[in-house]
Scaffold this active site. Structure first.
Site, PDB file in Angstrom:
ATOM      1  N   LEU A  46      39.904  37.837  45.584  1.00 19.25           N
ATOM      2  CA  LEU A  46      38.723  37.765  44.725  1.00 19.25           C
ATOM      3  C   LEU A  46      39.052  37.257  43.324  1.00 19.25           C
ATOM      4  O   LEU A  46      38.234  36.619  42.673  1.00 19.25           O
ATOM      5  CB  LEU A  46      38.054  39.141  44.622  1.00 19.25           C
ATOM      6  CG  LEU A  46      37.515  39.743  45.929  1.00 19.25           C
ATOM      7  CD1 LEU A  46      36.997  41.152  45.678  1.00 19.25           C
ATOM      8  CD2 LEU A  46      36.420  38.862  46.505  1.00 19.25           C
ATOM      9  N   GLY A  47      40.238  37.566  42.862  1.00 16.33           N
ATOM     10  CA  GLY A  47      40.632  37.160  41.513  1.00 16.33           C
ATOM     11  C   GLY A  47      42.039  37.634  41.221  1.00 16.33           C
ATOM     12  O   GLY A  47      42.613  38.437  41.958  1.00 16.33           O
ATOM     13  N   GLY A  80      45.233  38.195  37.877  1.00 16.79           N
ATOM     14  CA  GLY A  80      45.712  38.142  36.509  1.00 16.79           C
ATOM     15  C   GLY A  80      47.212  37.953  36.525  1.00 16.79           C
ATOM     16  O   GLY A  80      47.803  37.559  37.546  1.00 16.79           O
ATOM     17  N   PHE A  91      49.629  40.276  36.304  1.00 12.93           N
ATOM     18  CA  PHE A  91      50.398  41.270  37.051  1.00 12.93           C
ATOM     19  C   PHE A  91      49.640  41.852  38.241  1.00 12.93           C
ATOM     20  O   PHE A  91      50.163  42.705  38.944  1.00 12.93           O
ATOM     21  CB  PHE A  91      50.796  42.428  36.125  1.00 12.93           C
ATOM     22  CG  PHE A  91      51.480  41.983  34.874  1.00 12.93           C
ATOM     23  CD1 PHE A  91      52.720  41.371  34.947  1.00 12.93           C
ATOM     24  CD2 PHE A  91      50.891  42.146  33.635  1.00 12.93           C
ATOM     25  CE1 PHE A  91      53.362  40.954  33.802  1.00 12.93           C
ATOM     26  CE2 PHE A  91      51.526  41.731  32.486  1.00 12.93           C
ATOM     27  CZ  PHE A  91      52.770  41.124  32.561  1.00 12.93           C
ATOM     28  N   LYS A 137      46.419  41.308  41.460  1.00 16.83           N
ATOM     29  CA  LYS A 137      45.471  40.506  42.222  1.00 16.83           C
ATOM     30  C   LYS A 137      44.444  41.443  42.838  1.00 16.83           C
ATOM     31  O   LYS A 137      44.775  42.570  43.210  1.00 16.83           O
ATOM     32  CB  LYS A 137      46.191  39.711  43.315  1.00 16.83           C
ATOM     33  CG  LYS A 137      47.146  38.648  42.764  1.00 16.83           C
ATOM     34  CD  LYS A 137      47.812  37.861  43.883  1.00 16.83           C
ATOM     35  CE  LYS A 137      48.740  36.785  43.305  1.00 16.83           C
ATOM     36  NZ  LYS A 137      49.389  35.983  44.366  1.00 16.83           N
ATOM     37  N   VAL A 138      43.203  40.974  42.939  1.00 17.65           N
ATOM     38  CA  VAL A 138      42.131  41.789  43.503  1.00 17.65           C
ATOM     39  C   VAL A 138      41.670  41.150  44.803  1.00 17.65           C
ATOM     40  O   VAL A 138      41.352  39.960  44.847  1.00 17.65           O
ATOM     41  CB  VAL A 138      40.951  41.921  42.530  1.00 17.65           C
ATOM     42  CG1 VAL A 138      39.851  42.787  43.142  1.00 17.65           C
ATOM     43  CG2 VAL A 138      41.414  42.531  41.207  1.00 17.65           C
ATOM     44  N   LYS A 151      42.723  46.405  44.016  1.00 12.40           N
ATOM     45  CA  LYS A 151      43.535  45.794  42.960  1.00 12.40           C
ATOM     46  C   LYS A 151      44.998  46.110  43.249  1.00 12.40           C
ATOM     47  O   LYS A 151      45.391  47.273  43.309  1.00 12.40           O
ATOM     48  CB  LYS A 151      43.125  46.339  41.593  1.00 12.40           C
ATOM     49  CG  LYS A 151      43.832  45.683  40.411  1.00 12.40           C
ATOM     50  CD  LYS A 151      43.244  46.198  39.100  1.00 12.40           C
ATOM     51  CE  LYS A 151      43.840  45.500  37.901  1.00 12.40           C
ATOM     52  NZ  LYS A 151      43.237  45.989  36.627  1.00 12.40           N
ATOM     53  N   ASP A 200      36.866  45.787  25.417  1.00  9.01           N
ATOM     54  CA  ASP A 200      36.882  44.394  25.898  1.00  9.01           C
ATOM     55  C   ASP A 200      35.572  44.069  26.605  1.00  9.01           C
ATOM     56  O   ASP A 200      35.561  43.503  27.699  1.00  9.01           O
ATOM     57  CB  ASP A 200      38.065  44.157  26.833  1.00  9.01           C
ATOM     58  CG  ASP A 200      38.329  42.667  27.072  1.00  9.01           C
ATOM     59  OD1 ASP A 200      37.883  41.846  26.236  1.00  9.01           O
ATOM     60  OD2 ASP A 200      38.984  42.336  28.074  1.00  9.01           O
TER      61      ASP A 200
END
Length: 446
Positions: free
Chosen positions: A30-31, A33, A35, A37-38, A53, A146
């Site tokens: 799905l996405g 970063g 460190f 992954k989702v 995650k 954020d």
């Protein structure tokens, strides 16, 4: 597809199925970063979709971000609200941490805004839900830090869900001046006091970000738009922006009060709730833990007659839980203090049910029961006869790990160790069998 099970030791299912811990079938990415992954995954018991995650522990450790991960887990456990993405389970192997979360199907609010500005009523609905969620977070001592449309998701009912608490703050991060000092967030949405690298109140800074989000929803663009970041900062420091002509007078007044450079003059959440533009057609969402649960979700209440307490048991640090309940690895270095080892078991029953069962077992064993004044989910069971080292005393305490998962810790408070082990193995352990999901070190997969 990138394999979330690679070097994880989580175990896989038959054929091409990628299954972790015998519970979730992993699907598409799905996405990701730096460190983590989702992935989309399917619960093998309920067939419901979840988001998992996957965090690489070695990389997180190297960057000194383990404290941030533990804080994110603690925060997500605290904020049980229908407009916040929910954490349902935490698992780990030697190399990876798996956060199982609610899967939100509608994607990011950013994608909707990227197509153009929203109608005022729809923008108002999302803003009302955002404020409801943030108000609840602040009531629990959590500052998000954020907030932006990319971190606001939409479910299948077009309701908003706040996500990504990776930069959030808890009260223990406050310095002696009672303020936060870490400069973080996305520049275009960050309050001026945060950019100035001085102490700031996290909740008040969140309100500024909410103001920027409301502007973006109504305008389809940012209030502070500059290719040069320093020029953008100068505009933020002066709250220098213009309203598009289609903004209503009430919307302009509200945003003006949210984007006040001086934090002390900025609208508070109670003031926002009293604002005419905001309160129009308001439906008040409530926290998840305030919702009435149907009887079928609580079958244990039919088995044991217990009145639920209004308070909650203490939270058992997720990494302590992972470390103590998993075999073959130790994550104790991930947190500052380690809980003393004892006899541990997990249960899917609620804390009041567990306490009721502990009392029942103690009475059958003719043990004297006393409760902690500070924690109603902690009790002491004491023998009436003298042993080798005096009267044997056992302490039992219930901790929450995640929704519908509790950890019970049994430890010797006084007396002989061999007598304690015999009591646990021959009497307490069999007596608690019907509420136990797994004892320490045993396979808990179903």
């Amino acid at each position: 597809m990138d394999d979330p099970l690679e070097d994880s030791g989580a175990g896989a299912g038959a054929g091409d199925r990628r299954v972790i811990f015998g519970k979730y079938e992993m699907g598409r990415l799905l996405g990701q970063g730096m460190f983590a992954k989702v992935y989309y995954a399917r619960d093998l018991v309920t067939s419901e979709g979840v988001a998992v995650k996957v965090i690489k522990t070695e990389q997180v450790r190297k960057e000194g971000l383990m404290e941030q991960i533990t804080r994110e887990i603690s925060v997500m456990r605290l904020v049980r609200h229908r407009n916040v993405v929910q954490l349902t389970e935490v698992m780990a192997t030697k190399t990876k941490i798996f956060l199982v979360m609610e899967y939100v199907r509608g994607g990011e609010l950013f994608a909707k805004v990227a197509k153009g500005r929203l109608k005022e009523d729809l923008a108002r609905k999302y803003f009302q839900q955002l404020i409801s969620a943030i108000d609840y977070c602040h009531s629990r001592g959590v500052s998000h830090r954020d907030l932006k449309p990319e971190n606001l998701l939409l479910d299948e009912n077009e309701d908003l869900k706040v996500s990504d608490f990776g930069l959030s703050a808890l009260p223990e991060q406050l310095r002696n001046d009672g303020m936060l000092h870490t400069q973080c967030g996305t520049p275009a949405y960050v309050a001026p006091e945060v950019l100035r690298k001085k102490g700031y109140d996290g909740a008040t800074a969140d309100i500024w970000s909410c103001g920027v989000i409301l502007y973006v929803l109504l305008a389809g663009c940012l209030p502070f738009r500059e290719d040069n970041v320093m020029h953008m900062y100068k505009k933020i420091f002066k709250a220098e922006y213009e309203f598009p002509p289609w903004f209503s007078a009430d919307a302009r007044r509200l945003i003006s009060k949210l984007l006040m450079v001086n934090p002390s003059q900025r609208f508070t959440i109670p003031a926002i709730k009293q604002n005419p533009w905001f309160s129009k057609g308001l439906e008040t969402p409530i926290a998840i833990n305030e919702l009435d649960h149907r009887d079928e979700n609580k079958p244990e209440s039919e088995k044991f007659s217990v009145k639920r307490s209004k308070s909650s048991p203490p939270f058992y640090n997720a990494f302590e839980f992972i470390s103590s309940m998993s075999t073959g690895f130790d994550l104790s270095g991930m947190f500052e203090t380690s809980r003393k080892s004892g006899s541990l078991f997990t249960s899917k029953f609620g804390a009041p049910i567990i306490m009721n069962k502990l009392e029942s077992v103690a009475k059958k064993l003719n043990l004297k029961i006393s409760f902690s004044n500070q924690n109603e989910y902690k009790l002491k069971m004491q023998g009436v006869s003298e042993g080798r080292k005096g009267k044997l005393s056992v302490t039992a305490e219930v901790f929450e790990v995640a929704p519908e998962v509790a950890v019970v810790e049994l430890s010797k408070a006084a007396g002989d160790t061999l007598e304690y082990k015999k009591l646990c193995e021959e009497y307490i352990r069999p007596g608690l069998q019907e509420i136990v999901w797994s004892w320490q070190g045993e396979d808990s997969n179903r």
